[in-house]
Design an enzyme around this catalytic site. Structure first.
Site, short mmCIF file in Angstrom:
data_model
loop_
_atom_site.label_atom_id
_atom_site.label_comp_id
_atom_site.label_asym_id
_atom_site.label_seq_id
_atom_site.Cartn_x
_atom_site.Cartn_y
_atom_site.Cartn_z
N TYR A 159 3.38 2.74 -1.01
CA TYR A 159 1.96 2.46 -1.27
C TYR A 159 1.76 1.83 -2.65
O TYR A 159 1.03 0.84 -2.79
CB TYR A 159 1.19 3.78 -1.16
CG TYR A 159 -0.31 3.68 -1.34
CD1 TYR A 159 -1.12 3.16 -0.33
CD2 TYR A 159 -0.92 4.16 -2.50
CE1 TYR A 159 -2.50 3.10 -0.49
CE2 TYR A 159 -2.30 4.11 -2.66
CZ TYR A 159 -3.08 3.59 -1.65
OH TYR A 159 -4.45 3.54 -1.81
N ALA A 162 2.94 -1.72 -2.64
CA ALA A 162 1.97 -2.60 -1.95
C ALA A 162 0.76 -2.86 -2.84
O ALA A 162 0.27 -4.00 -2.92
CB ALA A 162 1.52 -1.93 -0.64
N LYS A 163 0.27 -1.82 -3.51
CA LYS A 163 -0.93 -1.99 -4.35
C LYS A 163 -0.63 -2.81 -5.61
O LYS A 163 -1.49 -3.56 -6.08
CB LYS A 163 -1.52 -0.62 -4.71
CG LYS A 163 -2.09 0.14 -3.49
CD LYS A 163 -3.16 -0.66 -2.76
CE LYS A 163 -3.93 0.15 -1.74
NZ LYS A 163 -4.88 -0.67 -0.97
P1 NAD Z 1 -9.77 5.17 5.12
O1 NAD Z 1 -8.49 5.59 5.75
O2 NAD Z 1 -10.91 6.14 5.13
O3 NAD Z 1 -10.27 3.79 5.76
C1 NAD Z 1 -9.39 2.74 5.99
C2 NAD Z 1 -9.91 1.88 7.12
O4 NAD Z 1 -8.96 0.83 7.34
C3 NAD Z 1 -10.04 2.66 8.44
O5 NAD Z 1 -11.30 2.40 9.04
C4 NAD Z 1 -8.90 2.11 9.28
O6 NAD Z 1 -9.16 2.10 10.67
C5 NAD Z 1 -8.75 0.69 8.74
N1 NAD Z 1 -7.42 0.12 9.01
C6 NAD Z 1 -6.22 0.71 8.78
N2 NAD Z 1 -5.24 -0.10 9.19
C7 NAD Z 1 -5.82 -1.23 9.67
C8 NAD Z 1 -5.32 -2.43 10.24
N3 NAD Z 1 -4.01 -2.64 10.39
N4 NAD Z 1 -6.20 -3.38 10.65
C9 NAD Z 1 -7.53 -3.17 10.50
N5 NAD Z 1 -8.06 -2.05 9.96
C10 NAD Z 1 -7.21 -1.10 9.57
O7 NAD Z 1 -9.37 4.74 3.62
P2 NAD Z 1 -10.26 4.72 2.28
O8 NAD Z 1 -9.97 5.96 1.53
O9 NAD Z 1 -11.66 4.36 2.57
O10 NAD Z 1 -9.53 3.52 1.49
C11 NAD Z 1 -9.97 2.17 1.57
C12 NAD Z 1 -9.10 1.33 0.64
O11 NAD Z 1 -9.20 1.84 -0.69
C13 NAD Z 1 -7.63 1.35 1.00
O12 NAD Z 1 -7.05 0.09 0.75
C14 NAD Z 1 -7.07 2.38 0.05
O13 NAD Z 1 -5.70 2.17 -0.18
C15 NAD Z 1 -7.90 2.11 -1.18
N6 NAD Z 1 -7.98 3.21 -2.13
C16 NAD Z 1 -8.48 4.43 -1.74
C17 NAD Z 1 -8.56 5.47 -2.68
C18 NAD Z 1 -9.13 6.83 -2.31
O14 NAD Z 1 -9.15 7.72 -3.17
N7 NAD Z 1 -9.61 7.02 -1.09
C19 NAD Z 1 -8.11 5.26 -3.97
C20 NAD Z 1 -7.61 4.00 -4.34
C21 NAD Z 1 -7.56 2.99 -3.39
#
Ligand code: NAD
Length: 251
Positions: A159, A162-163
């Site tokens: 992860y 990737a980020k």
């Molecule tokens: P989440 O899992 O709640 O939502 C992710 C969404 O992406 C889901 O609706 C899922 O169906 C969709 N998805 C996954 N794989 C897919 C694909 N191959 N094609 C199309 N859609 C796809 O995640 P989140 O917590 O809302 O995170 C959103 C973004 O923010 C992500 O990139 C995550 O890495 C990043 N992020 C999250 C946090 C956190 O604390 N939640 C922190 C830093 C970064």
């Protein structure tokens, strides 16, 4: 700051992973700012999210189910969104997954899946909208990275790679397309209140909060506000930037 600068009236935004979580908050915020919004997600609940956005904001929202890590699917999803809403002006590469584990027990499929969605997906989607943006001399791409892409995190080599990769992609693409008035930026959230963080036991939650200078977990809306800023003319001279939305965790 004039109202005009923050407005996304007449703009078309596409948010990947917009069905829930942070992506959902981003899709709502962009619609509130006036954009028509396309949600591309694997989850069918994206249709419900699009309906809720239309009801709450009065802006048009549409949903297309697709796996953004597969080029043919992603391209036809972009075409479908554009046939309903018009050419995409704003792309938010938000879809992401985790497959955590210490490196010695992480297998190749965990590595490939995470790199494929979080990093390759952003490449594929950016490529799919760029030709139009370049032709129209207008566009804003925002990649959702993470504080762990800057600091690393035990148990997340896939992860965080990737980020971190998304940050490299952001900067390289910003250099490639800047002369065509297409801006490419990243937002790097820290710990954000989602189903995952809500489920943490209290001691783990406290330990996490103790590391954050602002002393609290962030909200999806805080990330959405940063994205809306970067998407609008408020950020017209900003490209290749990585905006941390992490309460100071990444300092
Ligand atoms: P989440 O899992 O709640 O939502 C992710 C969404 O992406 C889901 O609706 C899922 O169906 C969709 N998805 C996954 N794989 C897919 C694909 N191959 N094609 C199309 N859609 C796809 O995640 P989140 O917590 O809302 O995170 C959103 C973004 O923010 C992500 O990139 C995550 O890495 C990043 N992020 C999250 C946090 C956190 O604390 N939640 C922190 C830093 C970064």
């Amino acid at each position: 700051m004039s109202e005009r600068n923050t407005s996304l009236d007449e703009r078309v935004a596409l948010v990947t992973g917009g069905a829930r979580g942070i992506g959902r908050a981003i899709a709502f915020r962009l619609a509130e700012a006036g954009a028509k919004v396309g949600i591309v997600d694997l989850a069918e609940t994206g249709a419900e999210t699009a309906r809720e956005i239309e009801q709450a904001t009065g802006r048009t929202a549409t949903f297309v189910r697709a796996d953004i890590s597969k080029e043919a699917e992603a391209r036809s999803a972009v075409a479908e969104v554009e046939s309903v809403l018009g050419p995409v002006d704003i792309l938010v590469n938000n879809a992401g997954i985790t497959r955590d584990g210490l490196v010695l027990v992480m297998d190749e499929t965990d590595w490939d899946a995470v790199l494929s969605v979080n990093l390759k997906g952003a490449f594929i989607m950016s490529k799919a909208v760029l030709r139009g943006m370049i032709k129209r001399r207008r566009g804003s791409i925002i990649n959702i990275s993470s504080v762990v892409g800057r600091r690393g995190n035990a148990g997340q080599v896939n992860y965080s790679a990737a980020k971190a990769g998304l940050i490299g992609l952001t900067k390289s693409l910003a250099r490639e397309v800047g002369s065509r008035n297409v801006r490419v930026n990243a937002v790097a959230p820290g710990y954000i209140e989602t189903e995952m963080t809500a489920a943490l036991p209290e001691p783990a939650r406290k330990a996490l909060i103790d590391q954050i200078p602002l002393g609290r977990i962030g909200t999806p809306d805080a990330v959405a506000d940063a994205v809306a800023f970067l998407a609008a003319d408020t950020a017209s001279f900003i490209t290749g930037a990585v905006l941390a939305v992490d309460g100071g965790l990444g300092i």
